[in-house]
Design a protein around this motif. Structure first.
Motif, PDB file in Angstrom:
ATOM      1  N   CYS A  69      -9.779 -39.923   5.647  1.00 13.45           N
ATOM      2  CA  CYS A  69      -8.283 -40.188   5.770  1.00 13.45           C
ATOM      3  C   CYS A  69      -7.785 -38.948   4.973  1.00 13.45           C
ATOM      4  O   CYS A  69      -6.713 -38.378   5.120  1.00 13.45           O
ATOM      5  N   ALA A  82      -8.664 -35.193   6.607  1.00 11.96           N
ATOM      6  CA  ALA A  82      -8.464 -35.166   8.053  1.00 11.96           C
ATOM      7  C   ALA A  82      -8.188 -33.785   8.669  1.00 11.96           C
ATOM      8  O   ALA A  82      -8.343 -33.756   9.902  1.00 11.96           O
ATOM      9  N   SER A  83      -7.796 -32.790   7.790  1.00  9.34           N
ATOM     10  CA  SER A  83      -7.415 -31.586   8.249  1.00  9.34           C
ATOM     11  C   SER A  83      -8.614 -30.609   8.434  1.00  9.34           C
ATOM     12  O   SER A  83      -8.398 -29.506   8.473  1.00  9.34           O
ATOM     13  N   ARG A  85     -12.652 -39.171  12.911  1.00  9.31           N
ATOM     14  CA  ARG A  85     -11.266 -40.032  12.721  1.00  9.31           C
ATOM     15  C   ARG A  85     -10.022 -39.330  13.165  1.00  9.31           C
ATOM     16  O   ARG A  85      -9.015 -40.082  13.590  1.00  9.31           O
ATOM     17  N   THR A  86     -10.210 -37.992  13.513  1.00 11.00           N
ATOM     18  CA  THR A  86      -9.032 -37.416  14.014  1.00 11.00           C
ATOM     19  C   THR A  86      -9.296 -37.066  15.677  1.00 11.00           C
ATOM     20  O   THR A  86      -8.657 -36.484  16.267  1.00 11.00           O
TER      21      THR A  86
END
Length: 621
Positions: A601, A604-605, A192-193
């Motif tokens: 989401c 995401a990190s 997603r990233t």
């Protein structure tokens, strides 16, 4: 009739209503209930008093008295019933009270077991680590065991999950040590990233069970060139001490970069059957008539997807026309099966769709014309029989590679064969798909791999092998059996050489001399005269296997080999080598589905190393 002529009910349960009802003396069985007030007989089954209360309502004074008595009796009865049921209060001992309120010691077995269970839940179910800080989850744990002290998020993220990863990795590494041959699947995916990852999944047979294990989901920040991907695949195998020479083949999609990577590594590659079929169908769909009909079909589906009023009207029309209450299906560009399902559903609901669209002047132009319907029906007739094969050949728990040639033969002889009632468009679609698949599966190395896989599958053997190649495939199988037998003998010799000489002599006790019998002389003579060479024994074993009875097409070939491995001690090794190959690259694609559920989401990190560990645990636990 006097009141005393009626007798009371025997074995009465104490119901108040029996004060106004009784039985005649002659009614020994007490089957007919008589009202003492009006002398009417009341129908009453067994001990039921419902009809008695209902009849008593016809006598207002007696009914009011009955209600008062029932209220008084129920209150006193409730109090008397509650008191005996209360258990005697027992005072806990001081030691018991302290133990129930004292948390577990950090090093206690119970504390460790529950912590391991929570860690397993986070890893297997892909739950976010901060779930341990959620009030609902903490209340759940406290309710299950108040003495357990749930650690915080930092403990699970930095200690529990890494330790579980190391444990599972070591267990998998110990399993792979004994694997003689394996195959792999690989694919590249972006999170997603927009972080790219390269996945590698290994497939092997252990105790005649097909195993699929995700080895890694490694971060790939460099350019996705063939050389970099090739090096990444080699590094992945080296990190697990897997010898490239033991790899039968690698199954991938048709991306130019990954095809180049496999070529640079000089590995045998099997093209993903699902991707090939998808490309074959996409190629056959290149027709202006199909483009227009499919475009209109997509607009129709979209008009219902974004309007709850039309969906409501569609449900009403379905009821009026006696059509199934099905929703329309949207197309996914990367899955040809979704297009076929969309077309099938539109054709099924065509009458209801036309009725709803025609009622609104804004959507009347979306009503399908007879030309569009004819095109959609032609496409549906050509693709409908192929819909189930992609999913069937994407399994991980059963053998699929030996099915490729039989499926291609079924396409050519039956499913995609020309029929009399086919429209020209249907015939064109079928011919285009067959030509593409025939061209792509004409590669010699791919053909040899599929022929060998079919040979060791007791369901097919050499059924789908061309007559010209039968002898060559037999010769290859014999050569491979000889090579495997030689490697086994070499390994045994090296193991014996590594042992101390005195160990071999001590471990073999001397047998007492026995007098030979007359029959032993004939046994020795017969054995020496019938001695066969190693190659002749292997040829005889292969011939016996090919002459054995074919197995049902729905049988499990691995179970058959498990039951017959002692009969074919050399050929079983060839079966383990080739039957572990997957026909599609779906196992690696499923890894990315898992990754998508991890890199959400809300997370995401996550660092690439954490993603690798979490995907590895979710796939292999």
């Amino acid at each position: 009739m006097e009141d005393d002529e009626l007798i009371k009910k025997r074995n009465s349960t104490g119901s108040i209503v029996w004060r106004w009802f009784g039985f005649k003396k002659e009614d020994v069985e007490q089957t007919t209930v008589i009202c003492k007030i009006c002398r009417k007989s009341i129908a009453s089954k067994c001990s039921s008093t419902s009809n008695l209360y209902h009849h008593l309502r016809t006598h207002p004074l007696e009914n009011e008295e009955c209600l008062k008595l029932r209220t008084t009796t129920s209150q006193s009865g409730a109090i008397s019933k509650k008191v005996p049921k209360q258990p005697a209060l027992t005072q806990l001992s001081l030691a018991s009270s302290i133990s129930r309120s004292t948390p577990y010691d950090k090093n206690s077995q119970k504390q460790k077991e529950i912590t391991c269970a929570v860690t397993h839940h986070i890893a297997k179910d892909m739950a976010p680590v901060n779930v341990v800080e959620k009030p609902g989850f903490r209340k759940l744990i406290n309710t299950l065991d108040p003495r357990y002290n749930l650690p915080g998020r930092k403990y699970f993220a930095e200690k529990a999950l890494p330790e579980l990863y190391i444990k599972v990795r070591e267990e998998l590494a110990s399993q792979l040590v004994n694997v003689t041959h394996f195959s792999t699947t690989a694919d590249i995916w972006s999170s997603r990233t927009c972080e790219p990852y390269l996945s590698l999944t290994v497939h092997y047979i252990d105790n005649w069970e097909l195993k699929s294990k995700c080895l890694q989901t490694s971060f790939l920040p460099e350019d996705h060139t063939g050389g970099i991907i090739a090096q990444g695949l080699q590094d992945a195998l080296m990190s697990w001490n897997l010898n490239e020479a033991r790899q039968v083949c690698i199954t991938t999609d048709n991306g130019a970069n990954i095809v180049k990577a496999v070529s640079l590594n000089h590995w045998t590659r099997l093209q993903c059957f699902g991707h090939r079929l998808h490309l074959a169908i996409e190629r056959s769909m290149k027709d202006p008539r199909i483009d227009r009909a499919v475009a209109v079909c997509k607009k129709v589906v979209s008009s219902f997807s974004f309007s709850w009023k039309r969906r409501r009207d569609l449900a009403t029309a379905q009821q009026e026309l006696n059509l199934p209450a099905h929703q329309l299906i949207s197309e996914s560009p990367t899955r040809w099966g979704s297009r076929e399902k969309m077309i099938e559903r539109v054709l099924e609901q065509e009458q209801a769709i036309s009725q709803v669209l025609a009622a609104d002047k804004k959507t009347r132009h979306l009503v399908l014309t007879w030309q569009d319907l004819e095109v959609l029906e032609s496409v549906h007739k050509a693709l409908k029989p192929l819909l189930e094969f992609t999913d069937a050949l994407s399994g991980e728990s059963y053998v699929t590679v030996s099915y490729v040639k039989p499926v291609l033969h079924l396409f050519q002889s039956s499913l995609l064969a020309r029929q009399e009632n086919d429209t020209p468009l249907t015939q064109s679609i079928k011919a285009s798909i067959l030509d593409y698949l025939r061209e792509k599966y004409s590669d010699p190395s791919t053909n040899d791999l599929l022929d060998m896989a079919g040979l060791v599958d007791p369901r097919f053997k050499i059924t789908y092998c061309t007559e010209k190649k039968v002898d060559a495939i037999k010769s290859r199988a014999i050569t491979e059996m000889e090579a495997m037998l030689y490697e086994t003998d070499q390994g045994t010799a090296e193991l014996a050489a590594s042992l101390p000489q005195d160990a071999t002599t001590v471990s073999q006790p001397e047998e007492p001399l026995r007098k030979k019998s007359l029959g032993s002389f004939f046994k020795t003579a017969a054995t020496s005269s019938a001695t066969l060479s190693q190659r002749e024994l292997i040829e005889k074993e292969l011939s016996a296997y090919l002459q054995s009875v074919n197995v049902d097409s729905e049988a499990n070939p691995l179970q058959w080999w498990k039951d017959h491995e002692e009969m074919f001690p050399n050929l079983k090794n060839v079966a383990k080598k080739y039957l572990c190959v997957p026909a599609t690259s779906s196992p690696s694609e499923r890894v990315f589905s898992t990754s998508g559920n991890i890199v959400t989401c809300h997370r995401a990190s996550l660092k690439p190393d954490a993603v690798d560990r979490l995907v590895f645990l979710a796939q292999n636990l």
